[in-house]
Design a protein around this motif. Structure first.
Motif, PDB file in Angstrom:
ATOM      1  N   LEU A 156       6.936 -30.824  45.474  1.00  0.00           N
ATOM      2  CA  LEU A 156       7.870 -29.801  45.941  1.00  0.00           C
ATOM      3  C   LEU A 156       9.294 -30.349  46.038  1.00  0.00           C
ATOM      4  O   LEU A 156      10.254 -29.650  45.713  1.00  0.00           O
ATOM      5  CB  LEU A 156       7.415 -29.230  47.277  1.00  0.00           C
ATOM      6  N   THR A 157       9.438 -31.604  46.454  1.00  0.00           N
ATOM      7  CA  THR A 157      10.763 -32.220  46.520  1.00  0.00           C
ATOM      8  C   THR A 157      11.375 -32.340  45.126  1.00  0.00           C
ATOM      9  O   THR A 157      12.539 -31.978  44.908  1.00  0.00           O
ATOM     10  CB  THR A 157      10.686 -33.611  47.177  1.00  0.00           C
ATOM     11  N   VAL A 158      10.600 -32.840  44.191  1.00  0.00           N
ATOM     12  CA  VAL A 158      11.097 -32.983  42.818  1.00  0.00           C
ATOM     13  C   VAL A 158      11.388 -31.618  42.204  1.00  0.00           C
ATOM     14  O   VAL A 158      12.384 -31.450  41.496  1.00  0.00           O
ATOM     15  CB  VAL A 158      10.078 -33.772  41.965  1.00  0.00           C
ATOM     16  N   THR A 159      10.569 -30.639  42.493  1.00  0.00           N
ATOM     17  CA  THR A 159      10.790 -29.296  41.956  1.00  0.00           C
ATOM     18  C   THR A 159      12.089 -28.703  42.492  1.00  0.00           C
ATOM     19  O   THR A 159      12.871 -28.121  41.736  1.00  0.00           O
ATOM     20  CB  THR A 159       9.610 -28.381  42.299  1.00  0.00           C
ATOM     21  N   MET A 164       0.763 -35.952  50.331  1.00  0.00           N
ATOM     22  CA  MET A 164       1.747 -36.727  49.561  1.00  0.00           C
ATOM     23  C   MET A 164       2.084 -36.028  48.252  1.00  0.00           C
ATOM     24  O   MET A 164       3.255 -35.944  47.860  1.00  0.00           O
ATOM     25  CB  MET A 164       1.221 -38.128  49.277  1.00  0.00           C
ATOM     26  N   SER A 165       1.062 -35.545  47.571  1.00  0.00           N
ATOM     27  CA  SER A 165       1.260 -34.866  46.299  1.00  0.00           C
ATOM     28  C   SER A 165       2.109 -33.617  46.486  1.00  0.00           C
ATOM     29  O   SER A 165       3.026 -33.348  45.702  1.00  0.00           O
ATOM     30  CB  SER A 165      -0.094 -34.517  45.691  1.00  0.00           C
ATOM     31  N   MET A 166       1.813 -32.859  47.534  1.00  0.00           N
ATOM     32  CA  MET A 166       2.568 -31.635  47.792  1.00  0.00           C
ATOM     33  C   MET A 166       4.019 -31.964  48.132  1.00  0.00           C
ATOM     34  O   MET A 166       4.936 -31.321  47.617  1.00  0.00           O
ATOM     35  CB  MET A 166       1.926 -30.855  48.938  1.00  0.00           C
ATOM     36  N   THR A 167       4.231 -32.969  48.945  1.00  0.00           N
ATOM     37  CA  THR A 167       5.588 -33.347  49.336  1.00  0.00           C
ATOM     38  C   THR A 167       6.393 -33.823  48.130  1.00  0.00           C
ATOM     39  O   THR A 167       7.539 -33.388  47.926  1.00  0.00           O
ATOM     40  CB  THR A 167       5.542 -34.457  50.399  1.00  0.00           C
TER      41      THR A 167
END
Length: 100
Positions: free
Chosen positions: A18-21, A12-15
């Motif tokens: 990375l989406t926000v980035t 969840m943290s990675m998703t």
């Protein structure tokens, strides 16, 4: 032996990060450069690094692994909260222009 909670929280943290980035990098074209985007890019490295570190810890004892999985899970939860907060602040400052 990865715990299920660690895998879920890290994914969840990675998703989320990375989406926000990616959206923040796209937003540079619309609103210009914002220093908070650099922090978001660096925050995206935390869940990626924790996932690789978890693979590296497999040879350690179960107690050692449990301590680090708990620590990394808490760090990844904090990353999720900080990224959501930063997204809110950046959106209000750069897009809605209603910040101080």
């Amino acid at each position: 032996m990865e715990t299920k909670i660690f895998k879920i929280v890290t994914s969840m943290s990675m998703t989320i990060t990375l989406t926000v980035t990616v959206f923040s990098i796209i937003g540079i074209a619309v609103t210009g450069f914002y220093p908070g985007i650099v922090v978001l890019v660096l925050m995206a490295l935390i869940p990626i690094a924790s996932k690789f570190y978890a693979k590296k810890m497999i040879s350690q004892s179960n107690d050692f692994q449990r301590n680090y999985y708990t620590t990394l899970t808490i760090i990844n939860l904090l990353v999720i909260l900080v990224v959501i907060w930063m997204t809110f602040v950046i959106m209000h400052d750069r897009i809605l222009h209603d910040c101080c």
